[in-house]
Design an enzyme around this catalytic site. Sequence first.
Site, PDB file in Angstrom:
ATOM      1  N   PHE A  58       0.833  -1.205   0.000  1.00 18.70           N
ATOM      2  CA  PHE A  58       0.000   0.000   0.000  1.00 18.70           C
ATOM      3  C   PHE A  58       0.869   1.258   0.000  1.00 18.70           C
ATOM      4  O   PHE A  58       0.543   2.249  -0.664  1.00 18.70           O
ATOM      5  CB  PHE A  58      -0.927  -0.013   1.216  1.00 18.70           C
ATOM      6  CG  PHE A  58      -1.940   1.096   1.222  1.00 18.70           C
ATOM      7  CD1 PHE A  58      -2.890   1.205   0.217  1.00 18.70           C
ATOM      8  CD2 PHE A  58      -1.958   2.039   2.248  1.00 18.70           C
ATOM      9  CE1 PHE A  58      -3.832   2.224   0.228  1.00 18.70           C
ATOM     10  CE2 PHE A  58      -2.891   3.056   2.269  1.00 18.70           C
ATOM     11  CZ  PHE A  58      -3.836   3.148   1.252  1.00 18.70           C
ATOM     12  N   LYS A  59       1.982   1.215   0.720  1.00 17.98           N
ATOM     13  CA  LYS A  59       2.902   2.353   0.715  1.00 17.98           C
ATOM     14  C   LYS A  59       3.417   2.626  -0.694  1.00 17.98           C
ATOM     15  O   LYS A  59       3.495   3.780  -1.133  1.00 17.98           O
ATOM     16  CB  LYS A  59       4.085   2.088   1.656  1.00 17.98           C
ATOM     17  CG  LYS A  59       3.778   2.292   3.125  1.00 17.98           C
ATOM     18  CD  LYS A  59       5.035   2.095   3.965  1.00 17.98           C
ATOM     19  CE  LYS A  59       4.763   2.382   5.438  1.00 17.98           C
ATOM     20  NZ  LYS A  59       5.972   2.179   6.271  1.00 17.98           N
ATOM     21  N   ARG A  60       3.744   1.568  -1.413  1.00 13.08           N
ATOM     22  CA  ARG A  60       4.248   1.741  -2.779  1.00 13.08           C
ATOM     23  C   ARG A  60       3.159   2.309  -3.689  1.00 13.08           C
ATOM     24  O   ARG A  60       3.439   3.142  -4.560  1.00 13.08           O
ATOM     25  CB  ARG A  60       4.774   0.412  -3.324  1.00 13.08           C
ATOM     26  CG  ARG A  60       6.054  -0.073  -2.636  1.00 13.08           C
ATOM     27  CD  ARG A  60       6.701  -1.215  -3.400  1.00 13.08           C
ATOM     28  NE  ARG A  60       5.872  -2.420  -3.401  1.00 13.08           N
ATOM     29  CZ  ARG A  60       5.906  -3.351  -2.457  1.00 13.08           C
ATOM     30  NH1 ARG A  60       6.718  -3.211  -1.412  1.00 13.08           N
ATOM     31  NH2 ARG A  60       5.146  -4.431  -2.542  1.00 13.08           N
ATOM     32  N   CYS A 167     -17.383   8.738 -11.596  1.00 10.44           N
ATOM     33  CA  CYS A 167     -16.386   9.747 -11.944  1.00 10.44           C
ATOM     34  C   CYS A 167     -16.646  10.497 -13.250  1.00 10.44           C
ATOM     35  O   CYS A 167     -16.121  11.589 -13.430  1.00 10.44           O
ATOM     36  CB  CYS A 167     -15.005   9.098 -11.993  1.00 10.44           C
ATOM     37  SG  CYS A 167     -14.427   8.485 -10.394  1.00 10.44           S
ATOM     38  N   ARG A 310      -2.774   8.294 -12.033  1.00  9.53           N
ATOM     39  CA  ARG A 310      -1.580   8.739 -12.756  1.00  9.53           C
ATOM     40  C   ARG A 310      -1.408   7.993 -14.073  1.00  9.53           C
ATOM     41  O   ARG A 310      -1.052   8.592 -15.099  1.00  9.53           O
ATOM     42  CB  ARG A 310      -0.359   8.540 -11.862  1.00  9.53           C
ATOM     43  CG  ARG A 310       0.939   8.981 -12.482  1.00  9.53           C
ATOM     44  CD  ARG A 310       2.092   8.787 -11.512  1.00  9.53           C
ATOM     45  NE  ARG A 310       3.335   9.330 -12.021  1.00  9.53           N
ATOM     46  CZ  ARG A 310       4.454   9.379 -11.304  1.00  9.53           C
ATOM     47  NH1 ARG A 310       4.470   8.929 -10.054  1.00  9.53           N
ATOM     48  NH2 ARG A 310       5.552   9.887 -11.828  1.00  9.53           N
TER      49      ARG A 310
END
Length: 393
Positions: A58-60, A167, A310
């Site tokens: 999750f950090k990555r 979205c 991204r």
Amino acid sequence: MGGVDFEGFRKLQRADGFASILAIGTANPPNAVDQSTYPDFYFRITGNEHNTELKDKFKRICERSAIKQRYMYLTEEILKKNPDVCAFVEVPSLDARQAMLAMEVPRLAKEAAEKAIQEWGQSKSGITHLIFCSTTTPDLPGADFEVAKLLGLHPSVKRVGVFQHGCFAGGTVLRMAKDLAENNRGARVLVICSETTAVTFRGPSETHLDSLVGQALFGDGASALIVGADPIPQVEKACFEIVWTAQTVVPNSEGAIGGKVREVGLTFQLKGAVPDLISANIENCMVEAFSQFKISDWNKLFWVVHPGGRAILDRVEAKLNLDPTKLIPTRHVMSEYGNMSSACVHFILDQTRKASLQNGCSTTGEGLEMGVLFGFGPGLTIETVVLKSVPIQ
């Protein structure tokens, strides 16, 4: 005795010019979340600190998201009072979530709307229509009713609710507002999108990494716009004109983006193929939109792209050979707010006109005459909006 001139009456009801965006307002909850420290908070508050391997993953994800911060209604205090919301799908939590949404969605909407009305500078009694959009409110009457009441709008205001679109709906509401403004002379349409992650927040799962990605991307925000045709000289000032709109469903994309409301809240699915599906179809949308204006150089346009992630922005930029400067406003909003679902593109519109003024550009569209706005979401659906800037005086 002569008959009624229905044709003349019909023509009198139509505006002369394009629908214009006359004001933009935005709002976020006060709770700002730093993306760099969010993994520690998220795994601690959901009781998953022991799962260090998943936490590192999750950090990555957060590090690669290009998001610096987001705003969220859900604070540590609120989550501690509602521990069922922190589970993945093990326990029901819909009632607790809906209790939050019933208050927060209209509150955030009201804040954004008041800013837009203040910029517009006219009495709210001049608002004739309300388009209210949210992916989070199933109550009857809807949040559109509650917001109209909170704002003190006239009882005769014509309301339209756009719910469970996701979205892409930031483009949908512009399409609807254009039709209302251009087909009802003198209409002034208040458009509001209000979104919160209180309905989608949940703990991590090793078998549902798409849910984990969503926990790294989404934030809370509301946008409001005043839309009307034929601005009153010396009284109203347009910042963009809505020239043309379209919606399309990407072929062979079923299930790429979706969500289901269950007892555990709104669960969503995000397939890894989404960036490729969008980039493979984006040029067709551009050709359909701009061939009628004899424009084929996409770098001669200003750009407003829903920041679904991204990878989507990178693929679109590469596919269309866009100059990296074209997506600066989009990437700025993604960095500072994350993915706020339908409200995102309106934040980017606001950023575009403000940056254009600050940079000494000749128009609200970075000195260019025309631009494009894209919404992407469930379906997989693409909304395309052709915009015209106005001179900065």
